[in-house]
Every structure is written in structure tokens, then in C-alpha cells.
Scaffold this motif. Structure first.
Motif, PDB file in Angstrom:
ATOM      1  N   THR A 103       0.847  -1.198   0.000  1.00 54.05           N
ATOM      2  CA  THR A 103       0.000   0.000   0.000  1.00 54.05           C
ATOM      3  C   THR A 103       0.883   1.249   0.000  1.00 54.05           C
ATOM      4  O   THR A 103       0.575   2.248  -0.643  1.00 54.05           O
ATOM      5  CB  THR A 103      -0.931  -0.015   1.221  1.00 54.05           C
ATOM      6  N   ASP A 143      -5.389  -1.591  -5.111  1.00 51.97           N
ATOM      7  CA  ASP A 143      -4.823  -2.229  -3.915  1.00 51.97           C
ATOM      8  C   ASP A 143      -5.607  -3.514  -3.646  1.00 51.97           C
ATOM      9  O   ASP A 143      -6.738  -3.656  -4.085  1.00 51.97           O
ATOM     10  CB  ASP A 143      -4.938  -1.265  -2.724  1.00 51.97           C
ATOM     11  N   GLU A 144      -5.014  -4.440  -2.905  1.00 49.05           N
ATOM     12  CA  GLU A 144      -5.676  -5.708  -2.573  1.00 49.05           C
ATOM     13  C   GLU A 144      -6.191  -6.381  -3.848  1.00 49.05           C
ATOM     14  O   GLU A 144      -7.314  -6.894  -3.897  1.00 49.05           O
ATOM     15  CB  GLU A 144      -6.851  -5.473  -1.604  1.00 49.05           C
ATOM     16  N   GLY A 161      -5.393  -5.035   5.530  1.00 53.04           N
ATOM     17  CA  GLY A 161      -4.649  -3.841   5.128  1.00 53.04           C
ATOM     18  C   GLY A 161      -4.280  -2.917   6.287  1.00 53.04           C
ATOM     19  O   GLY A 161      -3.506  -1.994   6.113  1.00 53.04           O
TER      20      GLY A 161
HETATM   21 MG   LIG Z   1      -1.858  -2.982   2.124  1.00 53.64          MG
END
Ligand SMILES: [Mg+2]
Ligand SMILES: Nc1ncnc2c1ncn2[C@@H]1O[C@H](COP(=O)(O)OP(=O)(O)OP(=O)(O)O)[C@@H](O)[C@H]1O
Length: 641
Positions: free
Chosen positions: A31, A218-219, A560
Motif C-alpha cells: 500500500t 490495492d488488494e 490492510g
Molecule cells: Mg496494504
């Protein structure tokens, strides 16, 4: 600004424009790399409104926005960072008018119950042969699966090879038509319709592509096919600009298989974009080595996804990394956790540095009670507290009308739940009679005078209901324990049966667990009034300040995020792994990854806890706990040699 990155991270951040995939384990800075990539693009002259970044949960999106603000200050203005659904919702409202069937910009979003109602209606109206034993929630799951694969009803019908899929495809058609007639979409539609909008309307696609030159996600491991198709379309090369798609993910953390996400999507990236640059990150900046070892111990038994090893960048502080606690039951577990947190706070730790994670939402109940008793501030972010949930409020309303006949609000809430033929006009009639008699609704409806003027059928329904309420109040005025009363009321009101009917839907089976948890709570009291009073106090926690409070979250909600100290409660067979997963193909594998996510949230200390009894069922320690212990012993032995 980029000096604080290690060399692999820098390679990813400064990669040439084009498709870039960063795949790496938890806490390795994915991230962070994504946020720095955005800063880098801006540094290179991209304007902030040409950048869109996508995440999966609202919480992750707000975390990303915070990180961007911290990094870029004013220059973060104009950036688009949100969930798939938020971004698609915005695009649809801007462009859907006159473009997709009869939809207009003010369409409604149907979720949960509303979807189930539509499915049920379609099922009721179906005239063909219906496969055995299929209920609305299952059919809705099948419909959602069609949509996540971008199959419209006609295609779903053509591809259906067995009776169940054929039936689901037929219901899908009616369901979809009904949505369209209502100018409504469901969550899956938001993705699918956005795709359709862009794919079929080149003016819109041109506009969106020329605005959003850079797409970041992200992810990435939790992307489903429809979302992937959308990303692919959005990031298509335009004029002289190459495809600018930047994805970061970790197959080990794929935990949304139950929502049709498929972690093999990671491999698809390099297949579809052979020119992609792939970067792997190997250093972990979040957790000390012992915590990474525990996470590895769990993942090394994964069949579907290979375990990655990570090296910790930080040195271990002189406190134990792992503490394992066994409690007699769930209540003792919650007390032990609260006590342990109390000790930490007394040594000067801040409560915001601490999180408690659990598999299922109902598990917050015992923890909330224990924390409150220990006067430890806590917050359930992005999630209603246990006592705010709908089933619980319904169940409590039954108890309240018994304890307090004047509680008209509660009476109104459940007088027709489940539906017992006391409709709005009957309620209006009773309410005005009650006013004339100068009695609260809950007392007036027991009186024959109040029924005057109702139809025969309506007064029959009201008298049935009144008889029940009367009986319950009688029971309560004796020494009947609150738990027994709750049980009786849930049975006799038909509420339990209503919830049980839908047991095979994951959301609804949560509701069953919630009711069971409420029974456990009731069992801790001997008087109904005392029980209700404690709950009233619990729901009125003045301390709603989230800035310095212990965070309570489900593991799914914690993805996260990170805290120095993490408690994982309920490491038991049947809890984590969840009992449902034991009978599903790939179920335990997904639970294993979920456990990996939980463990890797911690930086310095990880408290792992299991109870020998939960909701009065015997529980064995989780296989994942065994994996950690066995690996620890192996390592200790290896060191001794
Ligand atoms: Mg992350
Ligand atoms: N090069 C670095 N130097 C110092 N700290 C770093 C570095 N890279 C990452 N970190 C820190 O490590 C922590 C984990 O980073 P980040 O959250 O970006 O990891 P992640 O790979 O996204 O984790 P997850 O898989 O859990 O989402 C953060 O606190 C981040 O600030």
C-alpha cells in the motif's frame, strides 16, 4: 521523498509507464508503494485528477486517502480514491441517463432484504418445475455468481447445464427485469452496468479514459472477473499512452472467495499483459520476525497458495512476541483479554495501538461487556455494536414490551414481526383507541374496547397477539429466568422460526449466532429488568471518542490495517476455521488465509486466545494454533542442534 523506500519498492514506484504488478506478502509495503507511485506520477507531471485508485473496503479507502494526504498535502486534492462500488456509483449517476435501458440518474441501490424479496417474488411467480429445496438466499448467490462473471440472463441460460443453474438463470431473468422496472440496481450491477456503459458508449469511455490516465488497485487478489474486466477497460492504452495499470496484491490474503473473488486473477495479469513489469517485495516493515514466523507456520500448510517467507526489517523489542492463552469459556476469554489490555494500559501503552480481532461479528458482544466493565475505551469502527444489530433490537423489543407495557416504541417495532396480520391500519386503529383510553399501546391492546371497530379477522389477530403478550408478562412477573423467557418469546412469537428459515444464507446464519449470543448474555442475569438495564448502559457508552480507543474488528474488516498489539480471539475449530468452512470445498483454505491476515496485522505483540467452550459448545484449539506451536518447536529444536 523516495529515499525512504528500499530498492525493490523504488523499482516498483519508479517503473516505466505500463502494466505493473507488485506481489508480496503482508506488511511488505504494497500500500505504501501504491501511495508513493501516485506521488511519483504527480512528480512526473501527471495532474491529480488524472489518477484513480481503487480498494475493496470503505475503511481501506479512507486509510488510503489519509496516507495520500499525509504524503502529498495539498497536492492530493483532486485524486480519486475509493471502493469499486463508490467509483462506479459516481460514474453511473453521471452517465446512465438515457444510455442504459430506462435507468435514470436517481436509481436506487437494492441490497440484502430488498434483493431477497425480489428473488422470492420471482420464485413465487415461476411456473416451471422447481428443483427441490432451493431457497431465495441460495438462488440470490447463484445470480450474484452469474453477474460476477458478467453473464447476462440469456447467456446464463445458455450456459446452464444442470436443473439448479437452469432454474437460477430463469429467476435471474425475472429478477433483473424487476430491478430495471424499479429503476434499481444491486451491488453487482454497479460493476457490470459501469462496464456496459463504458463498453457500449464510446463518448463516455473516451471522456473517462482521457480523464483517468492512471489506474491503481490495492488488494488486487480480491478482484472478481467483472471488476477485472472493468480495470482492463479503464486502463486501455490511448493514443501514444501505454496502459497505465498498477496493481498490488498478495494471494495469501485472498479472503473474498465467498463473494466470487478468485486469487488466480494474479496470474491472469501477466498472461493478459505479457509486457507487465513484476516486482516482488521481500522485506516486512510491520512485524517482528517471531510474528512473521507464526504467520508462515500457518501458511506453509496451504495447498492452494504457496507461502512466502518474509524477513523482518525491525528488531524485536524485549517483550515476548507471542502470548497464547487458553480460557475456560468465551466469557473468561473476554475477561482475560480485558485484564491483559488493562495491564498494558497501566504501563503506558495507548489504547489506540491495540486491536482485538475475531472471526464472526457476534463475538464482539462478550468483548464489549468485558471492556466496559474494565473501563477500557473501545470502538467498533465501521460496524454496529452487537446491541445495535437488527435481530438483537427486535429480540430486545420483545423483552421490553414484557418488562415495560408502556414502551410503545418497542411494541410498534415488533407487533407485526414476523407478519401476523396486524397491518398498518389495525395499528393506527389501536393507537387511536389507546389514546382515547389514555393507556399506552402495550396495555390498551389487551383490552376488548380497543378491538371494537376492527374487522373480525383483525380483531382475531390482535386477540391472539394480546393473549401471548399477557402470558409472557405473567411468566416474567414470576421468577422465570430471563434466558428462559427469551427462549419462550422467540419461539412463540415465531421470530426464531423466521430467522431459521433462512439459515443457509451466511448473513442470516449470523443472525442465528446473534440470537444464541443474546441467550448467553441473558443467562448471566437473574432478573429481566437488570438484564435490560445493563444493555441500556452498554449501548449508551458516552465514550465514543475513537481517537484513543481499543479497536474491535472482524478479521475481514482488518485487512490492510496494522497495530503494534493485536489480540486474536477464538482460535478454535469451528470458530476459526469457521464451522461452515469445514463442509465447503476450499473452505478451510480460505480460513487459513484469513488466519494469516489476522496474524500479520500485528507489529510487536500478538495475543492468541482460545476458549474451551463457546456459546456452551465444547471447542478444541484451532488447527492453526497447532501449526504455530509445532513450527515453533521445530525451530527451537533446529536451534539446539
Ligand atoms: Mg496494504
Ligand atoms: N521502506 C520502508 N521503510 C519504513 N517503513 C516502511 C517501508 N515500507 C513499508 N513501511 C511500513 O510498513 C508497514 C506496512 O506497510 P503497508 O501497509 O504498505 O504494507 P502492505 O504490503 O500493504 O501490507 P498488507 O498486505 O497488510 O496490506 C507500514 O507501517 C509502512 O509505513
Amino acid at each position: 521523498m523516495f529515499d525512504t523506500l528500499n530498492s525493490e519498492q523504488r523499482a516498483a514506484v519508479m517503473a516505466q509507464l505500463g502494466p505493473v504488478l507488485v506481489k508480496a506478502g503482508a506488511g511488505s509495503g504494497k500500500t505504501r508503494v501504491l501511495t508513493y507511485r501516485i506521488a511519483y506520477l504527480i512528480d512526473q507531471g501527471a495532474s491529480s485528477d488524472s489518477i484513480v485508485s481503487v480498494t475493496f473496503t470503505n475503511k481501506a479507502a479512507s486509510e488510503l486517502r489519509t496516507r495520500l494526504r499525509d504524503l502529498l498535502g495539498k497536492r492530493s486534492r483532486g485524486l480519486t480514491a475509493g471502493t469499486f462500488h463508490a467509483i462506479c456509483g459516481k460514474l453511473l449517476r453521471q452517465h446512465i441517463n438515457g444510455r442504459i435501458r430506462n435507468y435514470t440518474a436517481n436509481f436506487t441501490i437494492y441490497a440484502g432484504d430488498e434483493q431477497l424479496q425480489l428473488v422470492q417474488q420471482a420464485m413465487d411467480g415461476y411456473t416451471g418445475r422447481m428443483p427441490h429445496d432451493l431457497e431465495a438466499p441460495q438462488v440470490l448467490n447463484l445470480i450474484s455468481r452469474f453477474k460476477s462473471r458478467m453473464q447476462p440472463p440469456t447467456l446464463a441460460r445458455q450456459m446452464a447445464s444442470d436443473p439448479v443453474s437452469q432454474y437460477a438463470a430463469a429467476i435471474y431473468r425475472t429478477y433483473q427485469r424487476q430491478l430495471e422496472r424499479s429503476n434499481a440496481v444491486d451491488f453487482d450491477d454497479m460493476i457490470v452496468l459501469t462496464y456496459k456503459l463504458l463498453f457500449e458508449h464510446h463518448d463516455v469511455l473516451d471522456e473517462v479514459q482521457s480523464r483517468w490516465a492512471h489506474v491503481l488497485v490495492d488488494e488486487y487478489q480480491d478482484t472478481d472477473s467483472a471488476q477485472y474486466a472493468l480495470l482492463e477497460l479503464l486502463s486501455r492504452p490511448v493514443a501514444h499512452r501505454p496502459r497505465s495499470l498498477f496493481a498490488v496484491g498478495d494471494a495469501q490474503q485472498s479472503i473474498y472467495g465467498f463473494r466470487n473473488a478468485d486469487y488466480t486473477i494474479i496470474n491472469r495479469f501477466t498472461r493478459d499483459f505479457p509486457e507487465a513489469q513484476v516486482v516482488e517485495l521481500l522485506t516486512n516493515y510491520r512485524s517482528r520476525q517471531e510474528i512473521l514466523d507464526a504467520a508462515y507456520a500457518v501458511m506453509r500448510h496451504s495447498v492452494a497458495v504457496p507461502a512466502l517467507t518474509l524477513k523482518a526489517a525491525r528488531r524485536s523489542p524485549p517483550v515476548p512476541a507471542l502470548v497464547i492463552n487458553e480460557a475456560a469459556d468465551d466469557r473468561a476469554e473476554a475477561d482475560a483479554i480485558a485484564k491483559s489490555i488493562g495491564n498494558l494500559l497501566s504501563t503506558g501503552r495507548r489504547s489506540k495501538d491495540i486491536a482485538i480481532l475475531y472471526r464472526s461479528r457476534h463475538m464482539s458482544r462478550g468483548l464489549e461487556t468485558a471492556l466496559r466493565q474494565a473501563r477500557i475505551p473501545y470502538s467498533l469502527k465501521g460496524q454496529a455494536g452487537f446491541y445495535d444489530r437488527r435481530v438483537i433490537r427486535d429480540a430486545l423489543a420483545f423483552l421490553r414490551i414484557i418488562a415495560n407495557p408502556s414502551d410503545s416504541l418497542s411494541m410498534n417495532r415488533i407487533i407485526n414481526v414476523p407478519a401476523r396480520g396486524i397491518g398498518a391500519s389495525t395499528i393506527a386503529h389501536l393507537t387511536s383507541k389507546a389514546a382515547a383510553l389514555e393507556l399506552p399501546l402495550g396495555e390498551a391492546l389487551l383490552k376488548r374496547e380497543a378491538w371494537e371497530g376492527l374487522s373480525d379477522r383483525a380483531s382475531q389477530m390482535v386477540s391472539d397477539w394480546a393473549r401471548k403478550v399477557y402470558r409472557w408478562r405473567k411468566l416474567a412477573s414470576g421468577s422465570y429466568p430471563p434466558e428462559g423467557l427469551l427462549q419462550t418469546v422467540l419461539q412463540e412469537s415465531g421470530y426464531q422460526a423466521m430467522i431459521e428459515k433462512d439459515w443457509n444464507d451466511p448473513e442470516r446464519s449470523d443472525a442465528l449466532a446473534h440470537l444464541e449470543e443474546l441467550r448467553v448474555a441473558a443467562g448471566e442475569h437473574t432478573s429481566l429488568v437488570a438484564f435490560l438495564q445493563e444493555i441500556a448502559l452498554l449501548t449508551n457508552v458516552e465514550d465514543k471518542d475513537e481517537r484513543d480507543a481499543v479497536q474491535l474488528l472482524t478479521i475481514h474488516g482488518a485487512k490492510g490495517l496494522e497495530w503494534p498489539i493485536v489480540y486474536v480471539a477464538g482460535l478454535e475449530e469451528g470458530t476459526l476455521p469457521h464451522e461452515r468452512s469445514l463442509v465447503e470445498a476450499g473452505g478451510v483454505e480460505e480460513e487459513r488465509r484469513l488466519c494469516y491476515v489476522a496474524l500479520t496485522r500485528a507489529g510487536e505483540q500478538l495475543y492468541l486466545s482460545h476458549a474451551k467452550k463457546r456459546q456452551r459448545n465444547q471447542r478444541n484449539p484451532s488447527r492453526f494454533l497447532d501449526d504455530i506451536l509445532v513450527y515453533g518447536r521445530e525451530r527451537a529444536k533446529a536451534k539446539a542442534f
